[in-house]
Design a protein around this motif. Structure first.
Motif, mmCIF file in Angstrom:
data_model
loop_
_atom_site.group_PDB
_atom_site.id
_atom_site.type_symbol
_atom_site.label_atom_id
_atom_site.label_comp_id
_atom_site.label_asym_id
_atom_site.label_seq_id
_atom_site.Cartn_x
_atom_site.Cartn_y
_atom_site.Cartn_z
ATOM 1 N N MET A 1 121.777 37.032 55.858
ATOM 2 C CA MET A 1 123.149 36.892 55.382
ATOM 3 C C MET A 1 123.857 35.724 56.052
ATOM 4 O O MET A 1 124.505 34.907 55.392
ATOM 5 C CB MET A 1 123.924 38.172 55.651
ATOM 6 N N ASN A 2 123.768 35.624 57.360
ATOM 7 C CA ASN A 2 124.452 34.559 58.085
ATOM 8 C C ASN A 2 124.011 33.176 57.636
ATOM 9 O O ASN A 2 124.791 32.231 57.663
ATOM 10 C CB ASN A 2 124.210 34.709 59.588
ATOM 11 N N PHE A 48 130.869 30.758 56.392
ATOM 12 C CA PHE A 48 130.548 31.233 55.043
ATOM 13 C C PHE A 48 131.243 30.414 53.955
ATOM 14 O O PHE A 48 130.863 30.492 52.795
ATOM 15 C CB PHE A 48 130.945 32.709 54.897
ATOM 16 N N ILE A 49 132.270 29.674 54.321
ATOM 17 C CA ILE A 49 133.035 28.902 53.344
ATOM 18 C C ILE A 49 132.220 27.719 52.828
ATOM 19 O O ILE A 49 131.553 27.022 53.594
ATOM 20 C CB ILE A 49 134.342 28.389 53.971
ATOM 21 N N THR A 50 132.279 27.486 51.515
ATOM 22 C CA THR A 50 131.672 26.307 50.917
ATOM 23 C C THR A 50 132.686 25.622 50.010
ATOM 24 O O THR A 50 133.496 26.283 49.356
ATOM 25 C CB THR A 50 130.415 26.657 50.102
ATOM 26 N N ASP A 51 132.632 24.291 49.986
ATOM 27 C CA ASP A 51 133.477 23.513 49.074
ATOM 28 C C ASP A 51 132.779 23.247 47.755
ATOM 29 O O ASP A 51 133.372 22.659 46.841
ATOM 30 C CB ASP A 51 133.865 22.177 49.723
ATOM 31 N N ASP A 52 131.524 23.679 47.657
ATOM 32 C CA ASP A 52 130.730 23.441 46.451
ATOM 33 C C ASP A 52 130.594 24.759 45.678
ATOM 34 O O ASP A 52 129.813 25.630 46.058
ATOM 35 C CB ASP A 52 129.345 22.906 46.832
ATOM 36 N N PRO A 53 131.347 24.934 44.611
ATOM 37 C CA PRO A 53 131.282 26.205 43.873
ATOM 38 C C PRO A 53 129.918 26.500 43.274
ATOM 39 O O PRO A 53 129.596 27.661 43.010
ATOM 40 C CB PRO A 53 132.344 26.046 42.784
ATOM 41 N N ARG A 294 133.142 37.771 65.673
ATOM 42 C CA ARG A 294 131.952 37.990 66.492
ATOM 43 C C ARG A 294 130.938 38.788 65.669
ATOM 44 O O ARG A 294 131.312 39.543 64.780
ATOM 45 C CB ARG A 294 132.305 38.772 67.764
ATOM 46 N N ASP A 295 129.690 38.603 66.000
ATOM 47 C CA ASP A 295 128.638 39.314 65.266
ATOM 48 C C ASP A 295 128.908 40.819 65.260
ATOM 49 O O ASP A 295 129.287 41.401 66.283
ATOM 50 C CB ASP A 295 127.274 39.053 65.902
ATOM 51 N N MET A 303 131.430 41.106 55.203
ATOM 52 C CA MET A 303 130.533 40.081 54.653
ATOM 53 C C MET A 303 129.186 40.687 54.253
ATOM 54 O O MET A 303 128.610 40.340 53.217
ATOM 55 C CB MET A 303 130.308 38.966 55.685
ATOM 56 N N TYR A 304 128.711 41.608 55.081
ATOM 57 C CA TYR A 304 127.424 42.248 54.770
ATOM 58 C C TYR A 304 127.532 43.117 53.523
ATOM 59 O O TYR A 304 126.613 43.169 52.704
ATOM 60 C CB TYR A 304 126.958 43.072 55.965
ATOM 61 N N GLU A 305 128.674 43.794 53.369
ATOM 62 C CA GLU A 305 128.900 44.584 52.152
ATOM 63 C C GLU A 305 128.857 43.669 50.923
ATOM 64 O O GLU A 305 128.262 44.023 49.895
ATOM 65 C CB GLU A 305 130.243 45.305 52.223
ATOM 66 N N LEU A 306 129.479 42.511 51.004
ATOM 67 C CA LEU A 306 129.449 41.570 49.888
ATOM 68 C C LEU A 306 128.027 41.064 49.646
ATOM 69 O O LEU A 306 127.571 40.981 48.500
ATOM 70 C CB LEU A 306 130.388 40.396 50.164
ATOM 71 N N TRP A 307 127.351 40.725 50.701
ATOM 72 C CA TRP A 307 125.984 40.197 50.585
ATOM 73 C C TRP A 307 125.074 41.198 49.885
ATOM 74 O O TRP A 307 124.229 40.821 49.067
ATOM 75 C CB TRP A 307 125.453 39.875 51.981
#
Length: 324
Positions: A1-2, A48-53, A294-295, A303-307
């Motif tokens: 995920m990370n 986790f942020i990306t500028d590329d959709p 933090r981890d 984030m893990y729920e979304l992943w």
């Protein structure tokens, strides 16, 4: 995920009323609904942020509840007009975060969001319309507390169980009627004359009874102070319940069994309680916010729920001339 999860945040200008939640602020979130603010602030600082959709797994809707509550349909219409991403998935790879019930209520006026998008909310109830189990995510309501969690052994906790709060629901009223004058289960109407933390630290079990909503910050408080939560909120999807086994660090009691509460708690052997308490200390890291994240903290659990939900819904591609 990370390494792989990527989130595209819909950009907004400062003068737009829909979403100012991600604009820089100097203060830390506070109060009952701090989890919402912490998520916004932590996300924009994360990797986790990306500028590329085109590489995004999910699209985040960073709206302001205050601006949105009266006209949520216009927000979604504007997103669809300016960007192609909603229509390409029907909104199934979009999500929003709201700890206040206003967010859920506002979005209930927009069925395409409620049905298709992922709702990361604190008020996760099977009883109320709009929350869809296994699609949506239950996020804990955390009252921010400074410093490391206190360490108080189970043998130092003299009270059997504790609750304090407004009597603003049938469940709390039933709890008060059943146990207000008891010598082992301490139920208090309203604020305590002594520090709230002292009662949490001196109790083996801390009661979570629904108020206006099924969620309150009391579960987060109990976890922080090492007091085994007793959940008295029917049809509440507990936070991260598809990841964490709540039976190993909490007790869930049907509200109809409130008169039997002392019998139920006394039926837990000392060995069983030690196991519950020990496991509670292990999961505390999942119920804390940090800036930066933090981890294994709350942010990474969301984030893990979304992943886990990536690619869960796939829509058929539109037919082309070649397919005809």
């Amino acid at each position: 995920m990370n390494r792989s999860l990527k989130i595209f945040v819909y950009p907004h200008r400062r003068n737009e009323s829909f979403a100012h939640a991600l604009l820089p602020v100097d203060f830390e979130p506070s109060g009952n609904y701090a989890s919402e603010g912490y998520f916004f602030k932590t996300l924009v600082r994360s990797h986790f942020i990306t500028d590329d959709p085109s590489e995004a797994d999910f699209f985040f809707l960073p709206f302001s509840i205050t601006a949105l509550r009266n006209d949520p349909k216009r927000y979604v219409s504007e997103i669809r007009r300016r960007y192609p991403f909603w229509d390409s998935s029907g909104g199934a790879d979009h999500f929003y975060v709201a700890c206040h019930s206003t967010g859920r209520s506002a979005m209930s006026k927009t069925p395409e969001v409620t049905v298709n998008a992922i709702q990361v909310v604190c008020s996760a109830s099977y009883f109320l319309p709009g929350y869809v189990a296994h699609k949506d995510v239950s996020m804990p309501q955390i009252w921010p507390r400074k410093g490391a969690p206190p360490e108080v052994r189970s043998t130092q906790r003299s009270k059997l169980a504790f609750f304090a709060g407004a009597m603003n629901s049938r469940v709390r009223q039933q709890l008060l009627v059943s146990w207000v004058n008891d010598s082992e289960i301490f139920v208090n109407r309203g604020r305590l004359p002594t520090p709230y933390s002292e009662a949490l630290l001196s109790s083996k079990f801390c009661l979570h009874a629904k108020g206006f909503e099924v969620n309150t910050a009391r579960i987060g408080d109990a976890v922080f102070y090492g007091c085994v939560p007793v959940v008295l909120a029917d049809q509440y999807e507990l936070p991260f319940s598809d990841i964490l086994d709540w039976r190993r660090f909490a007790v869930v009691v049907a509200t109809v069994d409130i008169p039997l509460l002392k019998e139920i708690l006394h039926g837990i052997s000392p060995e069983e309680y030690e196991a519950l308490h020990g496991n509670l200390l292990k999961v505390r890291k999942h119920f804390q916010w940090h800036l930066p994240a933090r981890d294994y903290d709350v942010f990474h659990m969301v984030m893990y729920e979304l992943w886990r939900r990536r690619g869960a819904v796939s829509l058929p591609l539109p037919a082309t001339a070649a397919d005809a």
